[in-house]
Design a protein around this motif. Structure first.
Motif, PDB file in Angstrom:
ATOM      1  N   THR A 169      89.290 -29.431  73.274  1.00 38.86           N
ATOM      2  CA  THR A 169      88.796 -29.757  71.936  1.00 38.86           C
ATOM      3  C   THR A 169      87.703 -28.788  71.513  1.00 38.86           C
ATOM      4  O   THR A 169      87.684 -28.315  70.363  1.00 38.86           O
ATOM      5  N   ALA A 170      86.805 -28.474  72.421  1.00 34.72           N
ATOM      6  CA  ALA A 170      85.726 -27.528  72.117  1.00 34.72           C
ATOM      7  C   ALA A 170      86.297 -26.136  71.860  1.00 34.72           C
ATOM      8  O   ALA A 170      85.837 -25.422  70.954  1.00 34.72           O
ATOM      9  N   ARG A 208      88.874 -22.300  65.609  1.00 34.41           N
ATOM     10  CA  ARG A 208      88.968 -22.599  64.179  1.00 34.41           C
ATOM     11  C   ARG A 208      87.829 -21.927  63.409  1.00 34.41           C
ATOM     12  O   ARG A 208      88.034 -21.366  62.317  1.00 34.41           O
ATOM     13  N   LYS A 209      86.645 -21.963  63.974  1.00 39.57           N
ATOM     14  CA  LYS A 209      85.499 -21.320  63.310  1.00 39.57           C
ATOM     15  C   LYS A 209      85.649 -19.803  63.296  1.00 39.57           C
ATOM     16  O   LYS A 209      85.339 -19.141  62.290  1.00 39.57           O
ATOM     17  N   ARG A 238      89.312 -25.431  70.749  1.00 38.61           N
ATOM     18  CA  ARG A 238      89.977 -25.451  69.447  1.00 38.61           C
ATOM     19  C   ARG A 238      88.961 -25.336  68.314  1.00 38.61           C
ATOM     20  O   ARG A 238      89.176 -24.591  67.346  1.00 38.61           O
ATOM     21  N   SER A 239      87.879 -26.047  68.423  1.00 42.12           N
ATOM     22  CA  SER A 239      86.848 -25.991  67.393  1.00 42.12           C
ATOM     23  C   SER A 239      86.281 -24.580  67.265  1.00 42.12           C
ATOM     24  O   SER A 239      86.075 -24.074  66.155  1.00 42.12           O
ATOM     25  N   ARG A 240      86.073 -23.935  68.403  1.00 47.24           N
ATOM     26  CA  ARG A 240      85.554 -22.565  68.379  1.00 47.24           C
ATOM     27  C   ARG A 240      86.555 -21.611  67.737  1.00 47.24           C
ATOM     28  O   ARG A 240      86.183 -20.775  66.904  1.00 47.24           O
ATOM     29  N   GLU A 248      96.116 -22.623  65.566  1.00 47.38           N
ATOM     30  CA  GLU A 248      95.031 -22.454  64.604  1.00 47.38           C
ATOM     31  C   GLU A 248      95.291 -21.303  63.643  1.00 47.38           C
ATOM     32  O   GLU A 248      94.905 -21.362  62.476  1.00 47.38           O
TER      33      GLU A 248
END
Length: 385
Positions: free
Chosen positions: A10-11, A17-18, A13-15, A72
């Motif tokens: 999850t972390a 995406r940013k 993926r968040s990175r 992503e």
């Protein structure tokens, strides 16, 4: 990956995406207009360490990270920009990582992983599409202390922007792969593709003298090494399509809630609501099938046919699903300057051709179809004479 994703995934993926929003999304409008692939996108993502993270681990690298990145890229609606990044760090880098042994090849590999070089794979020829065993008009012949690479390659992405092109060519003893630098390549034509307009697909004229160090897969090894690279391109196409479908479905389902006709949200119309539920379910099924194949590849239980089947199935699903999402927007769905639906629709079409056409994928699946004569004889009586 979604669903039962770990905190680490999850972390990550968040990175991703940013990073995509920061480094790639701003490049899309100009790339779509000019049809020039923005090499600075690969430079930025490589400098962030993303490609090295994806290729940490065994021969397949980190497949979980691979899927997350490709999803992503698709979810961001990057079109050709995302596809070009994917082709660089999946197909081309896979071959470099597996085959680089000479100092020059290692130098190219390291520059590719860090985003300092843009690399791509050149396989198809005028009369040779997905059946790469027939490659023959691009030749590799001995020339003094090195080799002469000569031929014209069609549909090379992002060929016009590449620093080094991995060229599949015919030598006397079989197919080989030679690394050819940009200065020995002429762009014959920038192709006017229907979708993926920022990908920079081109027809290339190659006339190069290269050293032994530039032969990354010797004669006879070219086809299996290209097949290895295409494995990851197929994975990226499938995962990218899932990401694009999630974007289209989220926009369309939100539109159902927000758009009102005669004072009632579109969501209140059962036909539209249930149509969207069907599309969401199909996409969820595709996503879980993809994740299952990836888990199997990591464990050694999935086959080339499994991945080919997932790739072709998702690619074929993507077109009608996005078309239905366009329909939810009515006339606005057909306007490229008001919604991304039309561009998503035409961009996804190439998934049925890239890394092997539908028919080639089905042949791979057919070659692995189960046969059990004992089971057959148990259930099917012998035909009467």
């Amino acid at each position: 990956m979604q669903g039962t994703a770990s905190a680490e995934t999850t972390a990550f993926r968040s990175r991703v995406r940013k990073l995509v929003a920061t480094h790639l999304t701003p490049l899309v409008p100009e790339a779509e207009q000019t049809r020039i692939f923005p090499r600075e996108g690969i430079a930025a993502m490589g400098a962030e360490g993303l490609f090295r993270e994806r290729w940490t681990g065994g021969p397949y690298g980190d497949l979980g990270r691979s899927v997350v990145i490709s999803e992503e890229l698709g979810r961001a609606g990057l079109g050709g920009v995302g596809a070009g990044v994917s082709l660089h760090f999946e197909a081309a880098t896979a071959i470099l990582r597996r085959c680089a042994r000479t100092p020059y090849a290692i130098e190219v590999r390291e520059n590719a992983l860090d985003g300092r070089y843009v690399c791509c794979l050149a396989t198809t020829e005028q009369h040779v599409g997905s059946n790469l065993a027939e490659v023959g008009s691009t030749t590799l012949t001995r020339d003094g202390s090195g080799w002469r690479v000569r031929g014209i390659k069609w549909f090379v992405s992002p060929g016009a922007a590449a620093d080094v092109v991995l060229v599949l060519c015919r030598a006397e003893d079989g197919l080989a792969i030679a690394m050819v630098p940009q200065e020995d390549i002429t762009v014959v034509k920038r192709l006017e593709t229907t979708g993926m307009r920022g990908l920079g697909t081109a027809r290339l004229d190659i006339d190069a003298h290269v050293s032994d160090e530039a032969i990354i897969a010797g004669p006879g090894l070219g086809l299996p090494m290209v097949t290895f690279g295409l494995l990851f391109e197929r994975l990226a196409i499938a995962a990218g399509a899932v990401g694009s479908l999630e974007l289209a479905l989220t926009l369309a389902s939100t539109h159902l809630r927000r758009r009102k006709q005669h004072g009632v949200a579109l969501f209140e119309h059962q036909a539209l609501r249930l149509r969207m539920a069907d599309l969401v379910s199909q996409t969820a099924l595709a996503r879980h099938a993809l994740y299952g194949v990836i888990a199997g590849l990591s464990a050694g239980s999935s086959s080339l046919g499994d991945l080919a089947g997932v790739k072709v199935t998702i690619a074929r699903m993507a077109e009608p699903i996005v078309s239905e999402c366009m329909h939810i927007f009515g006339g606005r769905g057909y306007l490229e300057d008001e919604t991304p639906m039309a561009r998503l629709w035409r961009d996804l079409r190439v998934g049925r051709v890239g890394a092997g056409t539908d028919e080639v994928m089905w042949e791979l699946v057919a070659s692995e179809m189960p046969v059990d004569d004992d089971l057959y004889d148990t259930w099917i009586p012998e035909e009467p004479s």
